[in-house]
Design a protein around this motif. Structure first.
Motif, PDB file in Angstrom:
ATOM      1  N   CYS A 261       6.111  12.723  33.923  1.00  0.00           N
ATOM      2  CA  CYS A 261       5.476  13.815  34.685  1.00  0.00           C
ATOM      3  C   CYS A 261       6.111  13.944  36.073  1.00  0.00           C
ATOM      4  O   CYS A 261       5.453  14.340  37.045  1.00  0.00           O
ATOM      5  CB  CYS A 261       3.971  13.608  34.797  1.00  0.00           C
ATOM      6  N   ALA A 262       7.386  13.625  36.167  1.00  0.00           N
ATOM      7  CA  ALA A 262       8.052  13.558  37.480  1.00  0.00           C
ATOM      8  C   ALA A 262       8.111  14.924  38.166  1.00  0.00           C
ATOM      9  O   ALA A 262       7.845  15.037  39.368  1.00  0.00           O
ATOM     10  CB  ALA A 262       9.463  12.979  37.311  1.00  0.00           C
ATOM     11  N   ARG A 263       8.471  15.958  37.413  1.00  0.00           N
ATOM     12  CA  ARG A 263       8.541  17.291  38.031  1.00  0.00           C
ATOM     13  C   ARG A 263       7.149  17.782  38.423  1.00  0.00           C
ATOM     14  O   ARG A 263       6.968  18.446  39.447  1.00  0.00           O
ATOM     15  CB  ARG A 263       9.210  18.301  37.076  1.00  0.00           C
ATOM     16  N   TYR A 264       6.157  17.442  37.599  1.00  0.00           N
ATOM     17  CA  TYR A 264       4.780  17.823  37.906  1.00  0.00           C
ATOM     18  C   TYR A 264       4.328  17.192  39.227  1.00  0.00           C
ATOM     19  O   TYR A 264       3.770  17.864  40.097  1.00  0.00           O
ATOM     20  CB  TYR A 264       3.869  17.397  36.755  1.00  0.00           C
ATOM     21  N   ILE A 265       4.608  15.902  39.383  1.00  0.00           N
ATOM     22  CA  ILE A 265       4.179  15.194  40.597  1.00  0.00           C
ATOM     23  C   ILE A 265       4.934  15.733  41.821  1.00  0.00           C
ATOM     24  O   ILE A 265       4.344  15.926  42.887  1.00  0.00           O
ATOM     25  CB  ILE A 265       4.378  13.672  40.408  1.00  0.00           C
ATOM     26  N   LYS A 266       6.230  16.029  41.627  1.00  0.00           N
ATOM     27  CA  LYS A 266       7.025  16.610  42.717  1.00  0.00           C
ATOM     28  C   LYS A 266       6.445  17.977  43.125  1.00  0.00           C
ATOM     29  O   LYS A 266       6.270  18.256  44.318  1.00  0.00           O
ATOM     30  CB  LYS A 266       8.479  16.757  42.265  1.00  0.00           C
TER      31      LYS A 266
ATOM     32  N   VAL B 256      -1.912  11.412  29.433  1.00  0.00           N
ATOM     33  CA  VAL B 256      -0.517  11.776  29.235  1.00  0.00           C
ATOM     34  C   VAL B 256       0.377  11.027  30.236  1.00  0.00           C
ATOM     35  O   VAL B 256       1.579  10.869  29.997  1.00  0.00           O
ATOM     36  CB  VAL B 256      -0.366  13.316  29.330  1.00  0.00           C
ATOM     37  N   ALA B 257      -0.204  10.534  31.305  1.00  0.00           N
ATOM     38  CA  ALA B 257       0.585   9.798  32.308  1.00  0.00           C
ATOM     39  C   ALA B 257       1.139   8.498  31.724  1.00  0.00           C
ATOM     40  O   ALA B 257       2.233   8.068  32.079  1.00  0.00           O
ATOM     41  CB  ALA B 257      -0.272   9.488  33.535  1.00  0.00           C
ATOM     42  N   THR B 258       0.398   7.877  30.822  1.00  0.00           N
ATOM     43  CA  THR B 258       0.853   6.600  30.259  1.00  0.00           C
ATOM     44  C   THR B 258       1.385   6.770  28.844  1.00  0.00           C
ATOM     45  O   THR B 258       2.100   5.915  28.341  1.00  0.00           O
ATOM     46  CB  THR B 258      -0.288   5.573  30.243  1.00  0.00           C
ATOM     47  N   GLU B 259       1.023   7.861  28.181  1.00  0.00           N
ATOM     48  CA  GLU B 259       1.473   8.088  26.799  1.00  0.00           C
ATOM     49  C   GLU B 259       1.902   9.551  26.706  1.00  0.00           C
ATOM     50  O   GLU B 259       1.089  10.446  26.478  1.00  0.00           O
ATOM     51  CB  GLU B 259       0.308   7.769  25.841  1.00  0.00           C
ATOM     52  N   GLY B 260       3.211   9.774  26.907  1.00  0.00           N
ATOM     53  CA  GLY B 260       3.752  11.120  27.055  1.00  0.00           C
ATOM     54  C   GLY B 260       3.495  12.048  25.873  1.00  0.00           C
ATOM     55  O   GLY B 260       3.444  13.264  26.029  1.00  0.00           O
TER      56      GLY B 260
ATOM     57  N   GLU C  57       4.416  21.833  30.719  1.00  0.00           N
ATOM     58  CA  GLU C  57       5.573  20.965  30.454  1.00  0.00           C
ATOM     59  C   GLU C  57       5.188  19.486  30.535  1.00  0.00           C
ATOM     60  O   GLU C  57       5.613  18.681  29.706  1.00  0.00           O
ATOM     61  CB  GLU C  57       6.695  21.259  31.454  1.00  0.00           C
ATOM     62  N   ALA C  58       4.366  19.152  31.526  1.00  0.00           N
ATOM     63  CA  ALA C  58       3.927  17.755  31.663  1.00  0.00           C
ATOM     64  C   ALA C  58       3.116  17.335  30.441  1.00  0.00           C
ATOM     65  O   ALA C  58       3.306  16.256  29.865  1.00  0.00           O
ATOM     66  CB  ALA C  58       3.116  17.580  32.948  1.00  0.00           C
ATOM     67  N   LEU C  59       2.198  18.209  30.019  1.00  0.00           N
ATOM     68  CA  LEU C  59       1.337  17.877  28.877  1.00  0.00           C
ATOM     69  C   LEU C  59       2.116  17.758  27.578  1.00  0.00           C
ATOM     70  O   LEU C  59       1.771  16.950  26.715  1.00  0.00           O
ATOM     71  CB  LEU C  59       0.262  18.956  28.705  1.00  0.00           C
ATOM     72  N   LEU C  60       3.148  18.598  27.435  1.00  0.00           N
ATOM     73  CA  LEU C  60       3.829  18.688  26.138  1.00  0.00           C
ATOM     74  C   LEU C  60       4.994  17.707  26.018  1.00  0.00           C
ATOM     75  O   LEU C  60       5.813  17.813  25.111  1.00  0.00           O
ATOM     76  CB  LEU C  60       4.307  20.129  25.909  1.00  0.00           C
ATOM     77  N   GLY C  61       5.060  16.742  26.942  1.00  0.00           N
ATOM     78  CA  GLY C  61       6.085  15.715  26.833  1.00  0.00           C
ATOM     79  C   GLY C  61       7.476  16.226  27.178  1.00  0.00           C
ATOM     80  O   GLY C  61       8.481  15.669  26.740  1.00  0.00           O
ATOM     81  N   GLN C  62       7.554  17.303  27.983  1.00  0.00           N
ATOM     82  CA  GLN C  62       8.848  17.873  28.364  1.00  0.00           C
ATOM     83  C   GLN C  62       9.192  17.527  29.809  1.00  0.00           C
ATOM     84  O   GLN C  62      10.085  18.153  30.402  1.00  0.00           O
ATOM     85  CB  GLN C  62       8.814  19.405  28.189  1.00  0.00           C
ATOM     86  N   ASP C  63       8.496  16.563  30.368  1.00  0.00           N
ATOM     87  CA  ASP C  63       8.672  16.243  31.781  1.00  0.00           C
ATOM     88  C   ASP C  63       8.468  14.733  31.908  1.00  0.00           C
ATOM     89  O   ASP C  63       7.356  14.260  32.099  1.00  0.00           O
ATOM     90  CB  ASP C  63       7.632  17.030  32.596  1.00  0.00           C
ATOM     91  N   GLU C  64       9.585  13.995  31.781  1.00  0.00           N
ATOM     92  CA  GLU C  64       9.486  12.547  31.671  1.00  0.00           C
ATOM     93  C   GLU C  64       8.744  11.935  32.863  1.00  0.00           C
ATOM     94  O   GLU C  64       9.045  12.234  34.007  1.00  0.00           O
ATOM     95  CB  GLU C  64      10.880  11.919  31.521  1.00  0.00           C
TER      96      GLU C  64
END
Lengths: 264, 264
Positions: free
Chosen positions: A251-256, B166-170, A242-249
């Motif tokens: 990467c907030a959920r990933y970091i959480k 991906v962290a800087t360019e979603g 989800e983080a990679l595919l731009g589905q997690d603005e």
């Protein structure tokens, strides 16, 4: 990504036993664990109990609803069992599943409309279990036309392209990936959904294959899955995808998830 | 899947130190470990040593060739260093990398032709570091036209679409996946290649993101990667993806890897 928790299924030995023994606490624990792990729907299946499926499906619905407000996925091809369960289900449910098989469809269609249920639709007709990408997309198109023609909103339709074991059909995963991408392009708003476990049938290290397939399918547009959300590595893969595919603005959920120790 | 082992890179602290100390045994051990883990090429990079890059790149080539017959990937934008290394490299090598930047190209093109080297070509020109899928595909098309026009066989060309964090360019990963699929469709026989580590820059649990990205990229057609083959979980994901994508007949390599304890 919509996650349907698959664990409460009578084909699993421990669940089968719990249903037989009417062990409500065991079922409740399974429901709670899946809710905690991130499920959005709880699937319930009593299909192993021929003649008692309706009774047991309703019992499962009651027991699960005691411990979670998550909506249910009613996992049965049997319209009578689904109809009875829908009577006691509190919120909107998802019916898992219909297909283009005429008998199955005739019983389910009135229920989908009456209860405004979401629905999983298999790429399967009276004549065809769709194996090639073309055949999967063809049946998907027919199902979508039929359901939207009956007034079912496109956003309530989850197309399951059917997954066959890669051990016996080497192009199986490729066909599914191609079908997912093409079905997602057929009409805006439609969803695709898969179970994962078929893909690895007959091979070792199945959980590795299942999560690898999930990532590939998500990268081709899959936006729902019937999975075991308590599988930690599977959920880590899903969160990373989800983080990679731009589905997690941001990467907030990933970091959480990382901070909660769920990724390592 | 073609695997270029990335570990012998002067930007890594331990390698940098080993080069400085002319610690041949340390470099040999790194080469051996990567060969054993399944690398098809060993990448060597001495780019951190401005003024001494040529000398050190040649030293690395000699030392690595003492312990493995695997071909080398000469990792430098510096045509003088690459030219000197090509003089002492035994078999065919891969030049990593060129781009459409005119100065870089002018020095490298004669070497590619003289030594019949394979070549990694970045989607980058004097004006553009390609970020969108369209821009990546455009530059790829220009590079392919230019190289094949010079007589380089299409099978020797590895296009690197450029991977941004991906962290800087979603949308970065999505753009790469789309570009890979389109570049692989441009002309039969062309290859695509990626480094993985950029994608996860600035995020935690980077190895999880890297292997998740590798699976997604392979499912879109990526057929070569610059990776650390001693990363056990990465290689397990790669092996599973090959089995799923029909690149491992009868899943034979997958089953062998399982029996060798490499998948769990």
């Amino acid at each position: 990504m919509l996650i349907i928790g698959e664990r409460i299924n009578s084909s699993r030995q421990t669940i089968n036993q719990a249903i037989k023994n009417q062990d409500a606490e065991f079922i409740r624990a399974e429901a709670r664990a899946q809710a905690k792990a991130g499920a959005h729907y709880i699937d319930i299946n009593a299909g192993s109990f021929v003649g008692q499926e309706t009774e047991y499906l309703c019992w499962l619905a009651e027991v699960v609803q005691e411990v979670t407000d998550l909506p249910l996925s009613l996992d049965s091809p049997n319209a009578d069992a689904v109809a009875a369960a829908l009577e006691i289900v509190k919120g909107p449910a998802i019916i898992n599943s219909i297909s283009l098989e005429s008998r199955r469809l005739a019983g389910m269609l009135p229920l989908i409309k009456k209860y405004k249920s979401k629905v999983v639709a298999l790429c399967q007709s009276d004549e065809v279990m769709a194996a090639t990408a073309d055949s999967k997309v063809n049946i998907a198109r027919q199902i979508i036309t039929l359901l939207t023609g009956e007034g079912v909103p496109i956003r309530d339709i989850y197309i399951d392209p059917l997954v066959y074991p890669v051990a016996t059909e080497g192009q199986s995963a490729r066909n599914v990936l191609q079908a997912i991408e093409r079905i997602m392009g057929l009409i805006p708003g439609v969803h695709t959904i898969c179970g994962l476990t078929n893909i690895s049938y007959g091979l070792p290290a199945r959980r590795l294959l299942n999560r690898t397939f999930l990532v590939a399918a998500m990268s081709h547009g899959l936006d729902a899955a019937i999975i075991d959300p308590t599988d930690r590595e599977l959920m880590a893969s899903l969160t990373a995808a989800e983080a990679l595919l731009g589905q997690d603005e941001f990467c907030a959920r990933y970091i959480k998830a990382y901070r909660e120790g769920k990724l390592t």
